[in-house]
Design a protein around this motif. Structure first.
Motif, PDB file in Angstrom:
ATOM      1  N   ARG A  26       0.847  -1.202   0.000  1.00  0.00           N
ATOM      2  CA  ARG A  26       0.000   0.000   0.000  1.00  0.00           C
ATOM      3  C   ARG A  26       0.882   1.251   0.000  1.00  0.00           C
ATOM      4  O   ARG A  26       0.650   2.184  -0.763  1.00  0.00           O
ATOM      5  CB  ARG A  26      -0.901   0.021   1.232  1.00  0.00           C
ATOM      6  CG  ARG A  26      -1.876  -1.116   1.310  1.00  0.00           C
ATOM      7  CD  ARG A  26      -2.565  -1.174   2.654  1.00  0.00           C
ATOM      8  NE  ARG A  26      -3.171  -2.473   2.846  1.00  0.00           N
ATOM      9  CZ  ARG A  26      -3.787  -2.852   3.952  1.00  0.00           C
ATOM     10  NH1 ARG A  26      -3.892  -2.017   4.973  1.00  0.00           N
ATOM     11  NH2 ARG A  26      -4.312  -4.055   4.036  1.00  0.00           N
ATOM     12  N   ALA A  27       1.881   1.250   0.873  1.00  0.00           N
ATOM     13  CA  ALA A  27       2.795   2.390   0.964  1.00  0.00           C
ATOM     14  C   ALA A  27       3.603   2.528  -0.323  1.00  0.00           C
ATOM     15  O   ALA A  27       3.807   3.636  -0.829  1.00  0.00           O
ATOM     16  CB  ALA A  27       3.719   2.237   2.166  1.00  0.00           C
ATOM     17  N   ARG A  30       1.432   4.087  -3.051  1.00  0.00           N
ATOM     18  CA  ARG A  30       1.198   5.508  -2.807  1.00  0.00           C
ATOM     19  C   ARG A  30       2.418   6.322  -3.207  1.00  0.00           C
ATOM     20  O   ARG A  30       2.321   7.311  -3.928  1.00  0.00           O
ATOM     21  CB  ARG A  30       0.842   5.763  -1.339  1.00  0.00           C
ATOM     22  CG  ARG A  30       0.633   7.247  -1.028  1.00  0.00           C
ATOM     23  CD  ARG A  30       0.423   7.500   0.441  1.00  0.00           C
ATOM     24  NE  ARG A  30       1.417   6.902   1.304  1.00  0.00           N
ATOM     25  CZ  ARG A  30       2.659   7.373   1.468  1.00  0.00           C
ATOM     26  NH1 ARG A  30       3.083   8.441   0.834  1.00  0.00           N
ATOM     27  NH2 ARG A  30       3.498   6.759   2.295  1.00  0.00           N
ATOM     28  N   ARG A  31       3.596   5.867  -2.757  1.00  0.00           N
ATOM     29  CA  ARG A  31       4.838   6.585  -3.087  1.00  0.00           C
ATOM     30  C   ARG A  31       5.131   6.530  -4.589  1.00  0.00           C
ATOM     31  O   ARG A  31       5.570   7.514  -5.175  1.00  0.00           O
ATOM     32  CB  ARG A  31       6.005   6.009  -2.287  1.00  0.00           C
ATOM     33  CG  ARG A  31       5.953   6.363  -0.806  1.00  0.00           C
ATOM     34  CD  ARG A  31       7.244   5.984  -0.082  1.00  0.00           C
ATOM     35  NE  ARG A  31       7.576   4.575  -0.220  1.00  0.00           N
ATOM     36  CZ  ARG A  31       7.223   3.625   0.643  1.00  0.00           C
ATOM     37  NH1 ARG A  31       6.549   3.937   1.729  1.00  0.00           N
ATOM     38  NH2 ARG A  31       7.579   2.375   0.447  1.00  0.00           N
ATOM     39  N   THR A  36       1.359  11.867  -1.111  1.00  0.00           N
ATOM     40  CA  THR A  36       1.643  11.855   0.327  1.00  0.00           C
ATOM     41  C   THR A  36       0.489  11.168   1.055  1.00  0.00           C
ATOM     42  O   THR A  36      -0.610  11.009   0.496  1.00  0.00           O
ATOM     43  CB  THR A  36       1.783  13.291   0.874  1.00  0.00           C
ATOM     44  OG1 THR A  36       0.513  13.952   0.765  1.00  0.00           O
ATOM     45  CG2 THR A  36       2.860  14.077   0.134  1.00  0.00           C
ATOM     46  N   GLN A  37       0.747  10.794   2.287  1.00  0.00           N
ATOM     47  CA  GLN A  37      -0.328  10.238   3.110  1.00  0.00           C
ATOM     48  C   GLN A  37      -1.439  11.264   3.279  1.00  0.00           C
ATOM     49  O   GLN A  37      -2.622  10.916   3.291  1.00  0.00           O
ATOM     50  CB  GLN A  37       0.210   9.805   4.473  1.00  0.00           C
ATOM     51  CG  GLN A  37       1.062   8.572   4.411  1.00  0.00           C
ATOM     52  CD  GLN A  37       1.627   8.176   5.766  1.00  0.00           C
ATOM     53  OE1 GLN A  37       1.690   8.978   6.693  1.00  0.00           O
ATOM     54  NE2 GLN A  37       2.040   6.927   5.876  1.00  0.00           N
ATOM     55  N   ALA A  41      -5.343  10.772   2.449  1.00  0.00           N
ATOM     56  CA  ALA A  41      -6.319  11.001   3.515  1.00  0.00           C
ATOM     57  C   ALA A  41      -7.395  11.979   3.066  1.00  0.00           C
ATOM     58  O   ALA A  41      -8.594  11.749   3.289  1.00  0.00           O
ATOM     59  CB  ALA A  41      -5.611  11.516   4.766  1.00  0.00           C
ATOM     60  N   ARG A  48      -4.741  11.817   8.148  1.00  0.00           N
ATOM     61  CA  ARG A  48      -3.471  11.273   7.668  1.00  0.00           C
ATOM     62  C   ARG A  48      -2.998  10.117   8.542  1.00  0.00           C
ATOM     63  O   ARG A  48      -2.461   9.124   8.061  1.00  0.00           O
ATOM     64  CB  ARG A  48      -2.393  12.365   7.606  1.00  0.00           C
ATOM     65  CG  ARG A  48      -1.094  11.842   6.981  1.00  0.00           C
ATOM     66  CD  ARG A  48       0.122  12.616   7.419  1.00  0.00           C
ATOM     67  NE  ARG A  48       0.313  12.614   8.854  1.00  0.00           N
ATOM     68  CZ  ARG A  48       0.858  11.604   9.554  1.00  0.00           C
ATOM     69  NH1 ARG A  48       1.258  10.503   8.968  1.00  0.00           N
ATOM     70  NH2 ARG A  48       1.007  11.705  10.858  1.00  0.00           N
ATOM     71  N   VAL A  51      -4.282   6.776   7.404  1.00  0.00           N
ATOM     72  CA  VAL A  51      -3.562   6.204   6.256  1.00  0.00           C
ATOM     73  C   VAL A  51      -2.249   5.587   6.748  1.00  0.00           C
ATOM     74  O   VAL A  51      -1.872   4.493   6.327  1.00  0.00           O
ATOM     75  CB  VAL A  51      -3.314   7.266   5.171  1.00  0.00           C
ATOM     76  CG1 VAL A  51      -2.433   6.713   4.055  1.00  0.00           C
ATOM     77  CG2 VAL A  51      -4.639   7.779   4.608  1.00  0.00           C
ATOM     78  N   ALA A  52      -1.566   6.267   7.658  1.00  0.00           N
ATOM     79  CA  ALA A  52      -0.321   5.732   8.220  1.00  0.00           C
ATOM     80  C   ALA A  52      -0.582   4.396   8.923  1.00  0.00           C
ATOM     81  O   ALA A  52       0.212   3.455   8.790  1.00  0.00           O
ATOM     82  CB  ALA A  52       0.299   6.742   9.189  1.00  0.00           C
ATOM     83  N   GLU A  55      -1.033   1.679   6.376  1.00  0.00           N
ATOM     84  CA  GLU A  55       0.232   1.304   5.727  1.00  0.00           C
ATOM     85  C   GLU A  55       1.183   0.581   6.671  1.00  0.00           C
ATOM     86  O   GLU A  55       2.106  -0.080   6.213  1.00  0.00           O
ATOM     87  CB  GLU A  55       0.909   2.549   5.150  1.00  0.00           C
ATOM     88  CG  GLU A  55       0.180   3.116   3.959  1.00  0.00           C
ATOM     89  CD  GLU A  55       0.855   4.322   3.348  1.00  0.00           C
ATOM     90  OE1 GLU A  55       1.899   4.784   3.879  1.00  0.00           O
ATOM     91  OE2 GLU A  55       0.350   4.832   2.328  1.00  0.00           O
ATOM     92  N   TYR A  69     -10.456   2.950  -0.964  1.00  0.00           N
ATOM     93  CA  TYR A  69      -9.006   2.779  -0.815  1.00  0.00           C
ATOM     94  C   TYR A  69      -8.525   1.665  -1.745  1.00  0.00           C
ATOM     95  O   TYR A  69      -7.520   1.808  -2.443  1.00  0.00           O
ATOM     96  CB  TYR A  69      -8.696   2.460   0.643  1.00  0.00           C
ATOM     97  CG  TYR A  69      -7.240   2.411   1.033  1.00  0.00           C
ATOM     98  CD1 TYR A  69      -6.319   3.354   0.602  1.00  0.00           C
ATOM     99  CD2 TYR A  69      -6.787   1.417   1.890  1.00  0.00           C
ATOM    100  CE1 TYR A  69      -4.993   3.307   0.988  1.00  0.00           C
ATOM    101  CE2 TYR A  69      -5.458   1.363   2.301  1.00  0.00           C
ATOM    102  CZ  TYR A  69      -4.578   2.309   1.838  1.00  0.00           C
ATOM    103  OH  TYR A  69      -3.256   2.258   2.244  1.00  0.00           O
TER     104      TYR A  69
END
Length: 90
Positions: A26-27, A30-31, A36-37, A41, A48, A51-52, A55, A69
């Motif tokens: 997932r992370a 996104r990257r 960004t988170q 979000a 945010r 989301v963290a 991940e 998501y």
């Protein structure tokens, strides 16, 4: 049951069964998309920190956020597939 009610019932089941990649993937997705988170979000209507947590594996999203998501991640996965494992290193 009315046609509209059936559609809502099916959507509800799909939302509960939406599959998600591993927290690390997932992370990565996104990257890879350059987000960004905080951007995720905002798009999903959560904080945010949530989301963290998704991940890191400390939490899992619940409907309706889970379905959206999953859709977001699936779109990114189509654009940024996971790298193939190196057969020599295996």
């Amino acid at each position: 049951m009315k046609q509209h009610d059936i559609g809502a019932s099916v959507d509800s089941l799909l939302a509960r069964s939406a599959s998600l990649p591993s927290p690390a993937e997932r992370a990565r997705l996104r990257r890879a998309g350059g987000f960004t988170q905080a951007e995720f979000a905002e798009a999903l209507g959560v904080h945010r920190v949530q989301v963290a947590r998704w991940e890191s594996g400390r939490a899992e999203p619940r409907p309706p956020h889970k379905q959206e998501y999953a859709r977001l991640l699936q779109g990114l996965a189509a654009k940024h597939p996971a790298p193939e494992p190196d057969p020599v290193a295996g």
